[in-house]
Design a protein around this motif. Sequence first.
Motif, PDB file in Angstrom:
ATOM      1  N   ALA A   3       0.992  -1.172   0.013  1.00 15.58           N
ATOM      2  CA  ALA A   3       0.119  -0.026   0.130  1.00 15.58           C
ATOM      3  C   ALA A   3       0.869   1.142  -0.024  1.00 15.58           C
ATOM      4  O   ALA A   3       0.564   2.331  -0.695  1.00 15.58           O
ATOM      5  CB  ALA A   3      -0.905   0.029   1.379  1.00 15.58           C
ATOM      6  N   VAL A   4       2.091   1.345   0.805  1.00 10.99           N
ATOM      7  CA  VAL A   4       3.104   2.308   0.765  1.00 10.99           C
ATOM      8  C   VAL A   4       3.501   2.649  -0.623  1.00 10.99           C
ATOM      9  O   VAL A   4       3.530   3.585  -0.956  1.00 10.99           O
ATOM     10  CB  VAL A   4       3.984   2.249   1.859  1.00 10.99           C
ATOM     11  CG1 VAL A   4       5.115   3.150   2.035  1.00 10.99           C
ATOM     12  CG2 VAL A   4       3.177   2.213   3.179  1.00 10.99           C
ATOM     13  N   GLU A   5       3.768   1.372  -1.111  1.00 11.24           N
ATOM     14  CA  GLU A   5       4.521   1.553  -2.577  1.00 11.24           C
ATOM     15  C   GLU A   5       3.598   2.103  -3.510  1.00 11.24           C
ATOM     16  O   GLU A   5       3.783   3.021  -4.462  1.00 11.24           O
ATOM     17  CB  GLU A   5       5.004   0.203  -2.882  1.00 11.24           C
ATOM     18  CG  GLU A   5       6.319  -0.204  -2.216  1.00 11.24           C
ATOM     19  CD  GLU A   5       6.741  -1.584  -2.583  1.00 11.24           C
ATOM     20  OE1 GLU A   5       8.032  -1.757  -2.422  1.00 11.24           O
ATOM     21  OE2 GLU A   5       6.011  -2.461  -2.915  1.00 11.24           O
ATOM     22  N   LYS A   6       2.235   1.769  -3.575  1.00  7.46           N
ATOM     23  CA  LYS A   6       1.292   2.202  -4.388  1.00  7.46           C
ATOM     24  C   LYS A   6       0.865   3.596  -4.262  1.00  7.46           C
ATOM     25  O   LYS A   6       0.879   4.527  -5.148  1.00  7.46           O
ATOM     26  CB  LYS A   6      -0.099   1.564  -4.054  1.00  7.46           C
ATOM     27  CG  LYS A   6      -1.215   1.697  -5.099  1.00  7.46           C
ATOM     28  CD  LYS A   6      -2.145   0.884  -4.831  1.00  7.46           C
ATOM     29  CE  LYS A   6      -3.474   1.285  -5.727  1.00  7.46           C
ATOM     30  NZ  LYS A   6      -4.785   0.489  -5.773  1.00  7.46           N
ATOM     31  N   TYR A   7       0.893   4.207  -2.884  1.00 10.83           N
ATOM     32  CA  TYR A   7       0.798   5.511  -2.580  1.00 10.83           C
ATOM     33  C   TYR A   7       1.655   6.498  -3.164  1.00 10.83           C
ATOM     34  O   TYR A   7       1.547   7.371  -3.587  1.00 10.83           O
ATOM     35  CB  TYR A   7       0.581   5.704  -1.101  1.00 10.83           C
ATOM     36  CG  TYR A   7       0.116   7.000  -0.700  1.00 10.83           C
ATOM     37  CD1 TYR A   7      -1.091   7.686  -0.946  1.00 10.83           C
ATOM     38  CD2 TYR A   7       1.266   7.811  -0.073  1.00 10.83           C
ATOM     39  CE1 TYR A   7      -1.335   9.052  -0.500  1.00 10.83           C
ATOM     40  CE2 TYR A   7       1.014   9.251   0.111  1.00 10.83           C
ATOM     41  CZ  TYR A   7      -0.246   9.481   0.018  1.00 10.83           C
ATOM     42  OH  TYR A   7      -0.599  11.112   0.304  1.00 10.83           O
ATOM     43  N   LEU A   8       3.112   5.954  -3.090  1.00  8.99           N
ATOM     44  CA  LEU A   8       3.986   6.452  -3.416  1.00  8.99           C
ATOM     45  C   LEU A   8       4.421   6.508  -4.980  1.00  8.99           C
ATOM     46  O   LEU A   8       5.110   7.466  -5.325  1.00  8.99           O
ATOM     47  CB  LEU A   8       5.550   6.138  -2.536  1.00  8.99           C
ATOM     48  CG  LEU A   8       5.732   6.702  -1.070  1.00  8.99           C
ATOM     49  CD1 LEU A   8       6.620   5.861  -0.544  1.00  8.99           C
ATOM     50  CD2 LEU A   8       5.573   7.969  -0.817  1.00  8.99           C
ATOM     51  N   GLY A   9       3.852   5.412  -5.499  1.00  4.78           N
ATOM     52  CA  GLY A   9       4.099   5.532  -7.119  1.00  4.78           C
ATOM     53  C   GLY A   9       5.357   4.933  -7.256  1.00  4.78           C
ATOM     54  O   GLY A   9       5.982   5.188  -8.351  1.00  4.78           O
TER      55      GLY A   9
END
Length: 66
Positions: A3-9
Motif C-alpha cells: 500500500a505504501v509503494e502504491k501510494y508513493l508510486g
Amino acid sequence: KEAVEKYLGRPIDASEWDMLLRATYAEGSGRSQEEYAHIMAVILNRARKSGGRIQDVLYAKNQFHY
C-alpha cells in the motif's frame, strides 16, 4: 508495504520500509493504531509531495525525533 509503494508510486527497499516503521513507532505514544496511521500518513505525504525518499523526510531539520 504494498500500500505504501502504491501510494508513493514507486517501490521502496527494506531499509526505507524499516525506517518508516521505526519512525512511526518512535513518534507515537502507543495509545492507538489510529495515531500510528496518522503519523505514517504525515511522513508518506511529505515524501510523496517532495518526490524524495522517506529518509529525506525523516532527516529534515527539526521534523522528527528519529
